[in-house]
Scaffold this active site. Structure first.
Site, PDB file in Angstrom:
ATOM      1  N   LEU A  90      -1.719  -3.253   5.367  1.00 32.39           N
ATOM      2  CA  LEU A  90      -2.100  -2.986   3.981  1.00 32.39           C
ATOM      3  C   LEU A  90      -1.108  -2.069   3.285  1.00 32.39           C
ATOM      4  CD1 LEU A  90      -5.944  -2.383   4.424  1.00 32.39           C
ATOM      5  CD2 LEU A  90      -4.840  -4.414   3.477  1.00 32.39           C
ATOM      6  N   GLY A  91      -0.448  -1.215   4.064  1.00 32.53           N
ATOM      7  CA  GLY A  91       0.487  -0.286   3.445  1.00 32.53           C
ATOM      8  C   GLY A  91       1.293   0.470   4.476  1.00 32.53           C
TER       9      GLY A  91
ATOM     10  N   GLY B   1       3.537   4.208   5.200  1.00 32.61           N
ATOM     11  CA  GLY B   1       3.722   5.587   4.777  1.00 32.61           C
ATOM     12  C   GLY B   1       4.734   6.267   5.667  1.00 32.61           C
ATOM     13  N   ASN B   2       5.152   7.466   5.254  1.00 35.02           N
ATOM     14  CA  ASN B   2       6.116   8.209   6.058  1.00 35.02           C
ATOM     15  C   ASN B   2       5.544   8.597   7.412  1.00 35.02           C
ATOM     16  OD1 ASN B   2       7.933   8.040   3.980  1.00 35.02           O
ATOM     17  ND2 ASN B   2       7.553  10.101   3.204  1.00 35.02           N
TER      18      ASN B   2
ATOM     19  N   GLY C 256       2.956   6.800   9.023  1.00 38.09           N
ATOM     20  CA  GLY C 256       2.325   5.711   9.758  1.00 38.09           C
ATOM     21  C   GLY C 256       1.998   4.544   8.849  1.00 38.09           C
TER      22      GLY C 256
ATOM     23  N   VAL D  87      -1.102   1.535   7.489  1.00 41.34           N
ATOM     24  CA  VAL D  87      -2.513   1.224   7.306  1.00 41.34           C
ATOM     25  C   VAL D  87      -2.686  -0.272   7.522  1.00 41.34           C
ATOM     26  CG1 VAL D  87      -4.496   1.294   5.764  1.00 41.34           C
ATOM     27  CG2 VAL D  87      -2.773   3.106   5.650  1.00 41.34           C
TER      28      VAL D  87
ATOM     29  N   LYS E 236      -5.915   3.524   9.660  1.00 38.51           N
ATOM     30  CA  LYS E 236      -4.767   4.335   9.269  1.00 38.51           C
ATOM     31  C   LYS E 236      -4.228   5.070  10.489  1.00 38.51           C
ATOM     32  CE  LYS E 236      -3.665   8.182   6.110  1.00 38.51           C
ATOM     33  NZ  LYS E 236      -4.250   9.063   5.065  1.00 38.51           N
TER      34      LYS E 236
ATOM     35  N   ASP F 140      -2.756  15.455  -4.450  1.00 37.41           N
ATOM     36  CA  ASP F 140      -1.914  14.262  -4.566  1.00 37.41           C
ATOM     37  C   ASP F 140      -2.666  13.143  -5.297  1.00 37.41           C
ATOM     38  OD1 ASP F 140       0.456  12.902  -4.317  1.00 37.41           O
ATOM     39  OD2 ASP F 140       0.098  12.209  -2.270  1.00 37.41           O
TER      40      ASP F 140
END
Length: 334
Positions: free
Chosen positions: A55-56, A58-59, A61, A63, A78, A172
């Protein structure tokens, strides 16, 4: 797999680029509990989860969309790397917040696992539409209607009200961290850089989050209100997020502009209030001006914004319907 009981997770990162694409519940008598509480579904194990897709990224890890093999329930998994002490503290903080949070405005965390590689994995509620950022991108960055934005603003403000009332600052808030489901619910996600303010003198000055959505006092506290106020900073980020949805692009820069850190800092600290189309209502203009005050002490609180005419003078049913109509074309089926 071992289940981690007393930890939480993080996102330690500071990003320069603009983004592109167990709860505390009071005990009650058993005869008051619905069947789903008396007979809860089987608790998932990590080995029971089948990965469907990413799904996505990130820095820290990825998802994944996963399906529980026994029940067919979809989750977002996640994964977080916990190989540094600072990251372990951030992960622990994120898990703590998820364990505490008991609100329909916050993405639910159902379990926390340790993986064979030593990473941490959070089993999260799956929000099937994605984020407000991905929804805006899917629309070709066509602006959202004010009616839909009023519904969005109210839901996000209710989430921030819950967090702030429990002394939790997100730090954030941005379109990519506000997730949407097909029922039109918006929930706050990603508590990797969030913090629980334990004492009044805890100034929470860590330089974390996404630079584009940071408030002026994050760059220069002395010029913009004295001590950094993380609660007011969340309000600034909300104002930029709402305005971005109305304009279709990041408000402080030209459409498509990809800035460096210095450009962002100058835009945030020194630019005037962004220009808005003539079609924007007076209530919307005033709502944004209350959020985007340069001096943190002049910014309205979340509770004040919940009583703002832009939020309360609209029919909530009609606003909710406007948002559901906006997302209806982008519902996903698995």
């Amino acid at each position: 797999m071992a289940v981690i009981r007393e930890r939480r997770l993080p996102y330690q990162t500071l990003t320069l680029e603009l983004p592109i694409p167990t709860s505390t519940i009071a005990a009650r008598p058993l005869d008051c509990c619905p069947p789903s509480v008396l007979n809860p579904p089987p608790r998932p194990f990590l080995s029971d989860l089948d990965k469907i897709k990413i799904l996505g990224h990130g820095n820290s890890g990825n998802v994944y969309l996963v399906r529980h093999r026994l029940t067919g329930v979809l989750y977002a998994l996640k994964t977080l790397s916990a190989n540094e002490s600072i990251r372990r503290r951030q992960i622990s903080r994120e898990i703590d917040i998820h364990r505490f949070a008991d609100s329909p405005t916050i993405v639910r965390c159902d379990d926390v696992f340790s993986t064979p590689s030593g990473d941490i994995a959070l089993l999260l509620e799956y929000m099937d539409i994605g984020s407000l950022e991905s929804l805006l991108h899917a629309r070709g960055r066509r602006p959202f209607t004010e009616a839909a934005i009023a519904a969005i603003s109210r839901q996000v403000l209710l989430g921030l009200s819950y967090l702030h009332s429990h002394q939790i600052v997100h730090r954030d808030i941005k379109p990519g961290n506000l997730l949407v489901n097909a029922a039109g619910e918006i929930k706050i996600a990603d508590f990797g850089v969030s913090k629980i303010i334990h004492q009044s003198f805890d100034t929470c000055v860590s330089y974390v989050g996404t630079s584009a959505y940071m408030s002026p006092e994050r760059f220069d506290p002395e010029s913009y209100g004295g001590n950094y106020d993380a609660f007011a900073a969340d309000v600034w980020s909300l104002g930029l997020t709402v305005l971005e949805l109305r304009l279709g692009h990041f408000p402080l820069l030209s459409p498509g502009q990809r800035p460096d850190w210095a450009t962002l800092m100058c835009a945030i600290c020194f630019s005037e209030m962004p220009e808005m189309p003539d079609t924007v209502s007076g209530d919307f203009r005033d709502f944004i001006s209350r959020c985007l005050q340069k001096e943190s002490r002049k910014r309205w609180t979340v509770e004040q914004l919940l009583a703002h005419p832009f939020v309360v003078n609209r029919d909530q049913t009609q606003s909710g319907r406007a948002f559901c109509e906006l997302i209806s074309s982008f519902r996903t089926t698995e």
